[in-house]
Design a protein around this motif. Sequence first.
Motif, PDB file in Angstrom:
ATOM      1  N   ALA A 163      11.396  49.656  -4.356  1.00 30.86           N
ATOM      2  CA  ALA A 163      10.465  50.230  -3.384  1.00 30.86           C
ATOM      3  C   ALA A 163      11.271  50.974  -2.322  1.00 30.86           C
ATOM      4  O   ALA A 163      12.435  50.655  -2.077  1.00 30.86           O
ATOM      5  N   TYR A 164      10.657  51.951  -1.685  1.00 29.51           N
ATOM      6  CA  TYR A 164      11.402  52.773  -0.736  1.00 29.51           C
ATOM      7  C   TYR A 164      11.562  52.062   0.610  1.00 29.51           C
ATOM      8  O   TYR A 164      10.571  51.712   1.262  1.00 29.51           O
ATOM      9  N   ALA A 182       5.408  40.557  -0.391  1.00 25.58           N
ATOM     10  CA  ALA A 182       4.804  41.431  -1.396  1.00 25.58           C
ATOM     11  C   ALA A 182       4.070  40.648  -2.480  1.00 25.58           C
ATOM     12  O   ALA A 182       3.813  41.174  -3.561  1.00 25.58           O
ATOM     13  N   ILE A 217       2.215  46.533  -2.775  1.00 23.55           N
ATOM     14  CA  ILE A 217       2.840  45.976  -3.978  1.00 23.55           C
ATOM     15  C   ILE A 217       2.039  44.757  -4.454  1.00 23.55           C
ATOM     16  O   ILE A 217       1.721  44.629  -5.637  1.00 23.55           O
ATOM     17  N   ALA A 218       1.717  43.885  -3.503  1.00 22.12           N
ATOM     18  CA  ALA A 218       0.971  42.674  -3.859  1.00 22.12           C
ATOM     19  C   ALA A 218      -0.364  43.021  -4.515  1.00 22.12           C
ATOM     20  O   ALA A 218      -0.762  42.420  -5.509  1.00 22.12           O
ATOM     21  N   SER A 236       4.390  45.994   1.504  1.00 24.61           N
ATOM     22  CA  SER A 236       4.266  44.679   0.864  1.00 24.61           C
ATOM     23  C   SER A 236       2.859  44.480   0.324  1.00 24.61           C
ATOM     24  O   SER A 236       2.663  44.036  -0.802  1.00 24.61           O
ATOM     25  N   SER A 255      15.885  43.683 -12.625  1.00 30.67           N
ATOM     26  CA  SER A 255      16.499  42.685 -11.751  1.00 30.67           C
ATOM     27  C   SER A 255      15.754  42.518 -10.437  1.00 30.67           C
ATOM     28  O   SER A 255      15.046  43.413  -9.986  1.00 30.67           O
ATOM     29  N   VAL A 256      15.986  41.367  -9.820  1.00 32.06           N
ATOM     30  CA  VAL A 256      15.359  41.055  -8.544  1.00 32.06           C
ATOM     31  C   VAL A 256      16.020  41.837  -7.419  1.00 32.06           C
ATOM     32  O   VAL A 256      15.417  42.115  -6.394  1.00 32.06           O
ATOM     33  N   ILE A 257      17.274  42.201  -7.616  1.00 28.48           N
ATOM     34  CA  ILE A 257      18.016  42.948  -6.593  1.00 28.48           C
ATOM     35  C   ILE A 257      19.112  43.738  -7.298  1.00 28.48           C
ATOM     36  O   ILE A 257      19.547  43.349  -8.378  1.00 28.48           O
ATOM     37  N   VAL A 264       8.258  45.262 -10.672  1.00 25.77           N
ATOM     38  CA  VAL A 264       7.402  44.202 -11.206  1.00 25.77           C
ATOM     39  C   VAL A 264       5.919  44.545 -11.039  1.00 25.77           C
ATOM     40  O   VAL A 264       5.088  44.203 -11.882  1.00 25.77           O
ATOM     41  N   THR A 296       0.083  44.220  -8.167  1.00 29.04           N
ATOM     42  CA  THR A 296       0.265  43.092  -9.071  1.00 29.04           C
ATOM     43  C   THR A 296      -1.068  42.398  -9.305  1.00 29.04           C
ATOM     44  O   THR A 296      -1.421  42.054 -10.435  1.00 29.04           O
ATOM     45  N   LEU A 298      11.923  36.937  -9.325  1.00 27.78           N
ATOM     46  CA  LEU A 298      11.048  38.114  -9.254  1.00 27.78           C
ATOM     47  C   LEU A 298       9.715  37.832  -9.951  1.00 27.78           C
ATOM     48  O   LEU A 298       8.651  38.249  -9.492  1.00 27.78           O
ATOM     49  N   SER A 310      13.494  45.415  -8.824  1.00 28.13           N
ATOM     50  CA  SER A 310      12.842  44.528  -7.869  1.00 28.13           C
ATOM     51  C   SER A 310      11.319  44.678  -7.793  1.00 28.13           C
ATOM     52  O   SER A 310      10.666  44.961  -8.781  1.00 28.13           O
ATOM     53  N   GLY A 311      10.775  44.448  -6.596  1.00 25.35           N
ATOM     54  CA  GLY A 311       9.329  44.453  -6.404  1.00 25.35           C
ATOM     55  C   GLY A 311       8.687  45.765  -6.804  1.00 25.35           C
ATOM     56  O   GLY A 311       7.543  45.795  -7.261  1.00 25.35           O
ATOM     57  N   GLY A 312       9.418  46.851  -6.665  1.00 31.00           N
ATOM     58  CA  GLY A 312       8.893  48.154  -7.056  1.00 31.00           C
ATOM     59  C   GLY A 312       8.642  48.220  -8.552  1.00 31.00           C
ATOM     60  O   GLY A 312       7.783  48.964  -9.017  1.00 31.00           O
TER      61      GLY A 312
END
Lengths: 320, 337
Positions: free
Chosen positions: A163-164, B210, A178-179, A175, A223-225, A206, A182, B176, A202-204
Amino acid sequence: MTNYLEFEKPLAEIEGKAEELRALARSNKEMDVEKEASQLDKKAETLLKDLYKGLSAWQKCQVARHPDRPHCKDYIEQLFTEYTPLAGDRNFADDHAIMGGLARFNDRPVIVIGQEKGHDTKTRIERNFGMARPEGYRKTIRLMDLADRFGLPVVSLVDTPGAYPGKGAEERGQSEAIARTTEKSLALKVPVVSVIIGEGGSGGAVAFATANRVAMLEHSIYSVISPEGCASILWKDAEKMREAADALRLTAQDLLKLGVIDRIIGEPTGGAQRDGKAAVEAVGKAIEAMLKELARKKPEALVRDRRQKFLDMGTKGLAA
Amino acid sequence: MNWITNYVRPTINSLFSRREVPENLWTKCPECGTMLFHRELSDNLNVCTNCDHHMHLTPRERFKHLFDGGVFTEVKVPQPVADPLQFRDQKRYPDRLKAAQKETGEKEAMLVVEGEIGRTPVVAAGQDFSFMAGSMGLYVGNAVVAAAERAVQLKRPLIMFSAAGGARMQEGILSLMQMPRTTVAVQMLKEAGLPYIVVLTHPTTGGVTASYAMLGDIHIAEPNALICFAGPRVIEQTIREKLPEGFQRAEYLLDHGMLDRVTHRKAIRDELMTVLRMLLGEPPAVKGDLPAPEPAAEPAAETPTPATEPEAAAETAETKTPEPPKADASEPVEPKK
């Protein structure tokens, strides 16, 4: 002109030599270098095969981020017909990092969504390097809603550093966006299939990969990070990204063992960047297969299975 | 180094038994620098009496003040696969976990409990920032799912107190995956028509924000809490400019439409009661410090209900009988005095 990666240097040398020889022969007609050059070619080919057989996690990160890899746009152009981009989140803006719209996949109407990184400086800036802002997620939610209402399967192509991290993005509720994406993905009564074609950051990532079926290209990562980020936090040294990449288990092979993804799509020798067309074709076949697996499922079953899939995540460790 | 430091001081110290004196009698407020006496600070829910700065509060401590009579029952959280990635950075992950367990006396970064607030039965989950920065891994995922399942089973609202530095990096991709996983948990509550209230505390960041922390029916935040996806340092490094004052703080998010309310810690209990009882269609709450619910007040409470029977559990919840401790699903916990 090939963009060689750091670990491909020996290969670059051999291929360079062969190229040099041929150039020499072109200017000097009497020289016969073909035999020598083709020997070099063969050597290069073996080396390429060997290099890509045993890629380390960090090398895979480099391959996954390779600028010559086919990007979302290439997949959409080659695999889909009648692609009709749909823009905007009806709220604030249209996010160019996210491509999406109606299209036909093997004649069947679908909603296709994906992150596009761009292929040169101008398009990269325009696409914000494939990093979505809140409006990108909200556009995605809107398109998913459309898919849900009209019974169209959703195909998503994931390729983003994440995510940017920007001021406006935070102000507009990154946030939450993104939530909600999902959440929407988990509620869709239509088949959702996802392919990680490069970087699944990451979150971007998933939010785009909460699907019934998730596939990954052989040398893509998820990956998570980022390994660099992880290294700077846990090792207090961003240069330790090799160790971090190993520890994070971010390769398609590890993720299949962990049950996070469902299948790996083989890449051409030397990675998707060396034969984009073949890579795109392979992804197309995988999408077709995954959609077929889901075709007979009832809407309720699709929702239930998708939720169960994510509820079960992490119940098995790495059996290695 | 001399005779006084080497010999006299230790002798004097040993004469006055130090065991009776807590290590840190005084805490310095990180905001205004006022020295605060520990008892006064804990009575004030770890809020600075001088400047109202909200300091960290462990879930156990918070629940002691939140529930009637300070009584709550722990809801059992399934233990996940330990160290699924066999992760190792400068330390082994299991060693980091053990160190955190020793330091906090807690099992993991989230505590799930059930109890009554102003005679309103609820399930509550509290994230513990002091445990590896409250980071979300498999255990926290399990805790959120367990909390939601318990709430659905008992037909009670769920209150989530979030606090996290983000995902548990040592669990890599599996941390994640807790984002969609916990989102499923929130959906269970919504489908059961149960209120889901999130109280965002300092700091709530990354994958937690998030996912379940931003999906509440109502979002309440504690004053000045940092709430974000990407942290301010990351953003400053990316955009290379100074961020405005109060950026990503609770009040800033309130202004930008991300929260319903910013509420002082001491007012949160009453606010939760008020809001929940309205959402549940109950009459106004009896406010103030209530004693612990009488365990044997009604005959229904005498027959322990098997936790596996949602209908029976629901019945007791409807008659607002305090739940008897259930051996197979939860263990009773006496609040630490």
